[in-house]
Structure formats: C-alpha cells, structure tokens
Scaffold this motif. Structure first.
Motif: not given
Length: 894
Positions: A396, A426, A470
């Motif tokens: 990510f 995410k 995240v």
C-alpha cells in the motif's frame, strides 16, 4: 538447550529490584527489569553510564555456562524435517568417559528415547566429543527395492535425489535449522556398511557469545548530528549506535547489514533507511539501494523457495527511496527511483495481486523463515498464496509513494493509476484483515482454495498500519491499546508456535520494537510508549551492542537461531527514537519539514540535536518539556504558529521547541500479557467418508472447517463428511482453554477431481534437457516450451479450480532465486500466475503442487495455455525452469 533449564536459570536472575524506585531518576519499572536515567538493572545485572561515550555492564547470559547432558535431535534427509513426526525427537543422556561418548546405533525413523531423569543443574562436561551413530538401512533398502523412500509425511525421496543425511538438534553445535544444514551437520558412512556417523564437540566455550563488559566510543562521529540531553542513558546509547553505524559503513560506500551479516539486503537496508539512515547518511543510503536494483526493478532477496514471488516485500525499497528523496530533495534520485518502483509494482500486479480479495500475496515482511511463522504443512507455494498484513501494508505505501512521485514528475495518468491501486488495497486490508473483537489486524489469510484468518498478532504489520494510515485514528488507538505486549517488549508474533526455537517465533527484534514505538507515539499512548522505549534501551545497555534479536520469554540474546552484534536496523531503530519520536521529524513531498514531538513525562527535560542536514539546510534543534502538544515554536528567534519549515529556503537555522507538559500516560493503557504458546495443529487424514486426527495436548475442542468456514465444534477426533460433486476443502484446528485456536491442519480437497497428464494432451515439445527428470513431464524454461497449449473438456459451465503437479530442482527449498513462474490462460484470457517454487537442488523427482487458480470454463472443450510472459521473470532471470506433470481440475464449491 532444555527450555525448563533455561527458564529456571533466567528466573534466578529476575528477582524484582526496587533500588531508586519511585524517584525522579526512574524511567520504567517492572517485575523483570528497570530502566533509570543513568543505568539499567535486571536482577543481579546492572548496566551503568560512565559518560556519554562510555558504559559498563556485568550482564552474563544465563545460558553462557548452562548445557544439559540430555540432548534432543533428529536426523534429516536432504535438509528437511522428514524423519520423525513434528514435535517428536530422539533423546540421549550423555555420560562421557575420558571426554568421549558414543551413542547406541539409532535406526532411521525409529524413535530413540533415553528416559533417565536429569537434574536441572547437572551440566555436561566441557568439550565432550559425542559420536552419534545412525543405521540408514530402512532408507537404503527402500532405495534398492522401490527406488524411493517414503518419509514420515508421505513424501517420496528418490534415490537419485539423495544428497545426504544430517543431524539437527537443540544443543550446540547442532541447531534446529533444517533449511541450512551443511557439511558441519552431515553424517558419513566411511566403510559403506550403512551405518552413518558424526562426531561433534559439545559444550565448547564460544567467546563470540560473551558480551563485552565495557563500551567506549572509538569512532570519528564528526559527520553525524550530535544529540545531548539530561538523560545520560539516552545520550550514551545514541553514541553507541553511531559508533556501530560507522562499523557498518563499508569501503565501497554501502552499509553492511550487521557484524555477522555482510552485504546489502533489501528489506534490512530499507527499513533502516526509513528509521533514521536517510537523515544520517543519505548518500550511502542511495548507494546501498542501487545495489538492490536489476533490470530497473527491485531485487527480492533470496528467500523461501526461490525469492519473488513467494516473498514479495521487496517494495520496502520504495519506502526507503522516498525517505531519501524527502530528506535530500534530489530530483535526479526521484526520477531514478520512480522508474524502478513503477516497474516493480506493475509486475506485482500481474503476479502477486489476488483479485479475489484485492490483497497482495506473499510471505510475511521480514518474517522470511517458513517454519518460524507458518504451520509446518505450508510449503513455499502455500506461502505465496497467503495474504499477510505487513506485506500488504508495505505494498500500500509503495503504491502511495509511486502516486506521489508520479505527480511530482508530471505523470498525471500514472498518479491516477497508482493512487487507485493504493486506495483499493487500503480498503481490502481493512475489509479482510481487521479483527473487530480483538481490536487489531489478523496476521494473515492462509489456506488453498478457501482462505481463513490467522488471528495472531504481528507486531511489524500492526505498527506499519498505524504509521502509514491504513488504520484510521480510532483503529490506530485500538491497535496500540489492545495488542498483546510481552514483558520484554512487542514479540514479532503472538502467541508463539510450540516446538520452534526462538528467532522470529518467540523473539523480539529491536527494529520491530522501534516501529511499534513510533506507532504508539503517533496514537498518543504514553503508557505503551514508555514500555516500548524501555524495551529498546534495556537490551542495548545490558548487552552494550544493538543485537539483532532476543528471546521473548526471558529477554536473553542467546538461544535464538541466529544473532548478530551491530545490527543495522537495530541501531537505526535506537536512533529513530530521537528523530521520529522525541523530535517527531517528518518531511513531505513538497519539502515541508514538520515536527510532531512526543515525549513521555519521565523523559521530559532538555534535548538538543545539532548538525542536522536536510536538503541544503543545517539545523540546530532544541526541545524542552514533555507531552505531545507544542507550547511554543521559534525559527531563528522568531515565533511561529505553524510547526513547519520550508526546506527550499536553505542555510543555517536554529529551531527551538517547547512542549506543553501534557502527560500522555493519563487515560492510556496497554495490553501487557505473559508470553503464550498456542497449540500444535492437528494432523488430519481422510479415508472413506471420515476425517480423523491425532488428539492435541491441551485441546478442549476441535473446530471442523469447510471451505474456510467453521461448520462444527466437537471433542471427538473423527468427523464424517459427505463427498459432493464439487471440490470442497476441509481442515481442523484445535482450541485451547483460552478459546484460542491452533493453526489449521493441512487442507484436504474432497470431490470429483479430474487428473490428466499434460505431456499426453499438450502440443508442446516432449524433449527434456534435464537428465534426472521423471517420465511424463513437460519442461518449461527460458529456452523450451515458453507456451504449452492443451484442452480439457467439462460437462457443464461454471467456476472450476485448476492446479498442476510440478517439480523444480533448480535450487534449495529455503533460499536462492530460481522460482519458476508462468501465467495460465483459459480460452485466451489471463487467469493469473502459476508459481512453481524450488523444491531442492537437483531434486527433480520431488513433486509439489502449484497454487490453485479459480477459472471460468464453458461446457465442452476449453483451451488452456501455460505461457511465459515478460512479467514472469524471476530474480535470477537466466534460470526459470520447472517440469510440469499433471493438470488437476474440479468444479469449485459454491
């Protein structure tokens, strides 16, 4: 070393010490150790600060002299755990005569157990020569009569693949590291009678295991920022880390990984750069990162079964590259790094991306030693198929960084692409890995056709999820509050796997602790941060070096599988407490330097950093007080309401920060727990219509899992199933008295599975260059059969599972970089990557299974094609070879 003996010895050394208790000199107190401003105590041991550039310690590992005369071990063919059932070992009690001992002859595969009780303090005499004798006739006779030996797990070891027999064990110089057994551990049959022998010197003093009693600064540190404070311990440990950084700085302009680890390793250098090296030595960081690039793509370090894509955390390089750019503003580096990162992500989206979940596949980031963090049944292909928290957070952030770089370089379409990748990933992490009840993320999803969550905690992944956003603010606070933290710090995983020697399992790594501390600071949890800082400072002070790791149970550096002094990411983590926590330094893509200081009350006072070079600026920065709110902020004597500085300005500057003295421990808690081991997973067999398994010690119940869902809970070790036309997947896991599950058993596929030999139905060339190849195989390599076409016919349309049996003898089971990769096309459409990990050097008769791929088939004939595409290049490039045997397919369960 016997675990009970070790704990007894450790326990003797950990009596609660109350000296200085409650006074202003105290930084942290616990029942296991205490940290003060100028010393650290643990039982009878004390580390003391003499000056900012000198420390002393009388720490002595409780295992330094301990060596039980009872030893446990196993034999191993070809470096695999293939002689006895998991958890079952041979046991000898050694009573030497004239310094020597010879064992009775043990028959391979037959459990030998000396039942003599041994006093916990009855230690083996030093330098005892121990000869172990092994009767290999069961294996050798099987070679003669059948051409192969079937091991305890049902795997066939062919005579042509036999490389040797080895011993693995828990008493030095033996080690429980099956994957890395070599000449030192190999038994020999000198007279050809089938009796193999090895002689080992046991309880041999090892000066390398003894820590130094004194540390003094001896290196030239003038090029680095200086740090001073009114906490002598922090000052001295900062200087100790700088000394070790100089020791890790090679003549070729790179960083070595540690005293015992030469060379540059992708994840090690990357995590170290993110922690502090991008500030301390950005040019050496760039030189090191360039060593980990090939074909304008990031190199995955050699890892389980052939490196990438079994391991896929090479994207940590992107995190480091971005940190170097933000600390230097180097536009040339920005362009260079972006090309590498973009190419890497694009390949990963073809080979590593899992469309079913939206997650990225691959081994746990940094936890790259299969048995340490995965159930034993999982082979390298299973690990490729798994979906790990830390690795996904790294992907990510790499995608997020690629998007930022693309926008800086005016590549708006690329920005849109990588930003979309990042947003989707995410969301997938939060949708698939969050554990609502526990309040933190799951370790990983694993299985074969149907994935199930492992509810274990994984410290690095949890920390990175907080640091890189995240987790939203509420989840970040929940993670820090609820994550289980052992008395000596944040264990890599929790609970631990039983029967595995400490390293990643049952281990604490200072660099992981550093990331955890950064996460706790960001979440504003002062209670957790105080514990985390103590977990960094205790081992560095007592051992007088930044060790690679230590044992979670007792905080000792001995008895881990591998360890090293002067470990690069450990020392970088130590200094990160100053740069990333106390001063809270961060820099964005526009060159805006921000400060978000976080200082627990007990660490309050004055702190000063001088000679900090960022872009074309040189800073002296002072910090006073405690808390995480800024009371006043001045730049070159002028007050500022914004706690930032534009690095494009350049020049010499002085920044003064005063904190608001808010106590960040008030109203915060952390989940400090005793260390814990979960249960062994059951070993399940399927016969007729029944699943049966062994009773697991400590289990109160068993959960039966069908297609990733729990369908029954029971006490019995037998379960009757109904075989359907579709392919169903069954597994069982044991539940302990705390209602915590073991890992699941190896999944069993049940249903109408068709099997066809590819060589008989394919249009590919039948010629094979590999002399040791079994019959009925098709070779796929860079030179032969880059495209293999064949047809399969099904009675009805729908979703099917397809996989292949294969062999890859290009390299060892545990390392190297020759994983074979192909993509499967069905009726002209790319369905995803087929991964054929290495199974052993020249072991072309060792048959494994690829990952299972869900595909849509139409009624009647379907054209399948196994193709080598540009994105299937492995890390070796030259060797990308496998032999394919059968295709398996069946209707997927709904």
């Amino acid at each position: 070393m016997n675990r009970t003996l070790r704990l007894l010895a450790a326990g003797c050394l950990m009596a609660f010490t109350a000296c200085d208790s409650g006074n202003e000199n105290t930084l942290y107190e616990s029942e296991t150790y205490n940290v003060y401003k100028d010393h650290v105590t643990q039982g009878d041991f004390t580390a003391t600060v003499v000056s900012p550039k000198e420390m002393t310690s009388n720490y002595k590992s409780p295992l330094q002299d301990a060596y039980s005369r009872a030893i446990e071990f196993k034999f191993s063919i070809n470096g695999k755990d293939d002689e006895l059932a998991y958890g079952k070992n041979h046991r000898l009690v050694i009573h030497p005569e004239d310094g020597k001992y010879t064992s009775p002859t043990i028959v391979f595969g037959e459990h030998h157990l000396d039942n003599e009780k041994v006093d916990k303090m009855d230690w083996l005499e030093k330098n005892t020569e121990v000869t172990i004798k092994l009767d290999m006739s069961p294996v050798l006779n099987a070679f003669k009569t059948k051409g192969y030996y079937e091991d305890i797990h049902g795997e066939k070891i062919y005579q042509n693949d036999f490389k040797g027999v080895y011993v693995a064990g828990g008493s030095a110089p033996m080690r429980w590291d099956f994957d890395n057994l070599g000449d030192v551990e190999q038994l020999t049959d000198k007279d050809g009678d089938g009796i193999y022998e090895i002689t080992l010197v046991m309880n041999q003093p090892d000066p390398e295991k003894i820590t130094s009693p004194v540390w003094k600064s001896t290196k030239n540190l003038s090029k680095y920022p200086t740090f001073t404070s009114d906490i002598p311990l922090v000052d001295a440990l900062y200087n100790l880390a700088l000394n070790e950084l100089v020791a890790d700085s090679e003549a070729d302009g790179t960083f070595r990984t540690g005293k015992e680890w030469g060379g540059v390793w992708t994840r090690d250098i990357s995590y170290s750069i993110v922690l502090s090296l991008s500030i301390l030595d950005p040019q050496r960081a760039i030189t090191s990162l360039r060593r980990k690039v090939k074909r304008d793509r990031i190199i995955q370090d050699t890892g389980s079964g052939g490196a990438w894509p079994v391991s896929s955390d090479r994207v940590t390089w992107a995190l480091a590259a971005w940190n170097v750019y933000t600390t230097t503003g180097d536009q040339g580096w920005l362009k260079e790094a972006y090309k590498v990162i973009a190419n890497t992500i694009d390949d990963d989206m073809h080979v590593v991306y899992d469309p079913a979940t939206g997650l990225m596949r691959g081994e746990s980031s940094f936890l790259d030693w299969r048995k340490q963090t995965y159930p034993r049944w999982m082979d390298n292909v299973d690990i490729y198929r798994s979906l790990n928290l830390g690795t996904n957070v790294d992907h990510f952030e790499a995608m997020n960084i690629a998007a930022k770089m693309a926008r800086l370089l005016g590549k708006e379409k690329d920005y849109q692409k990588y930003n979309e990748y990042a947003v989707n990933l995410k969301n997938a992490i939060n949708n698939h890995l969050w554990l609502e009840k526990e309040g933190y993320y799951a370790q990983y999803l694993y299985g074969r056709d149907h994935m199930i969550l492992s509810p274990k905690y994984e410290a690095l992944g949890e920390a990175l999820a907080v640091i890189f956003d995240v987790a939203d603010e509420n989840r970040a606070k929940s993670i820090v509050k609820n994550s289980p933290i052992t008395p000596y710090g944040a264990a890599c995983v929790y609970p631990q796997i039983p029967g595995i020697r400490p390293y990643h399992n049952n281990g604490i790594w200072p660099f992981v602790q550093a990331y955890w501390n950064i996460a706790t600071a960001k979440a504003g949890n002062g209670t957790a941060l105080e514990q985390g800082l103590a977990s960094i400072y205790r081992p560095a002070a007592l051992f007088l070096t930044n060790k690679e790791n230590f044992v979670a149970e007792d905080g000792d550096y001995m008895d881990t599988e591998v360890n090293s002094d002067e470990m690069l990411w450990s020392l970088s983590g130590n200094m990160a407490m100053i740069y990333k926590v106390y001063f809270g330094i961060s820099i964005d893509e526009k060159g805006i330097l921000s400060f978000n200081p976080v200082v627990p009350k007990v660490y309050g006072g004055s702190k000063e950093l001088k000679n900090v070079k960022l872009w074309k600026n040189n800073f002296d920065i002072t910090l006073k007080g405690y808390g995480n709110k800024i009371k006043s902020f001045t730049i070159d004597g002028k007050a500022s309401d914004e706690f930032t500085f534009n690095l494009k300005k350049g020049g010499n500057h002085k920044i003064d920060i005063v904190l608001a003295d808010n106590d960040i421990t008030e109203g915060t808690t952390s989940n400090k727990v005793a260390n814990k081991f979960h249960l062994e997973n059951p070993n399940v067999t399927y016969k007729g219509d029944q699943l049966t398994w062994n009773a697991v010690k400590g289990a109160v119940n068993y959960e039966i899992i069908k297609n990733g869902k729990v369908i029954a809970t029971q006490n019995e070790t037998l379960f009757t199933i109904k075989k359907e036309k579709e392919v169903d997947e069954y597994a069982v896991r044991a539940i302990d008295s705390d209602n915590f599950p073991s890992y699941i058993s190896e999944p069993i596929s049940v249903g109408d599975i068709k099997i066809k030999n590819v060589s008989r139905i394919a249009s590919a060339s039948k010629k094979i260059d590999i002399k040791a190849a079994p019959s009925g195989m098709v070779e796929v390599s860079k030179k032969r059969n880059k495209k293999v076409d064949f047809k399969i016919t099904v009675p009805e349309s729908g979703e099917y599972m397809v996989w292949f049996s294969y062999t890859n003898g290009s390299g060892p089971w545990n390392t190297d970089n020759k994983c074979a990769i192909r993509n499967l096309f069905v009726n002209g459409t790319d369905q995803g990557a087929l991964v054929m990990a290495q199974r052993g050097t020249e072991e072309w008769s060792s048959i494994g299974m690829t990952n299972h791929i869900p595909v849509q088939l139409k009624k009647g004939a379907n054209k399948l094609s196994i193709r080598f595409e540009s994105y299937d290049e492995n890390m070796n490039v030259d060797v990308n070879t496998a032999l394919i045997e059968n295709v398996y397919y069946g209707k997927a369960s709904k």
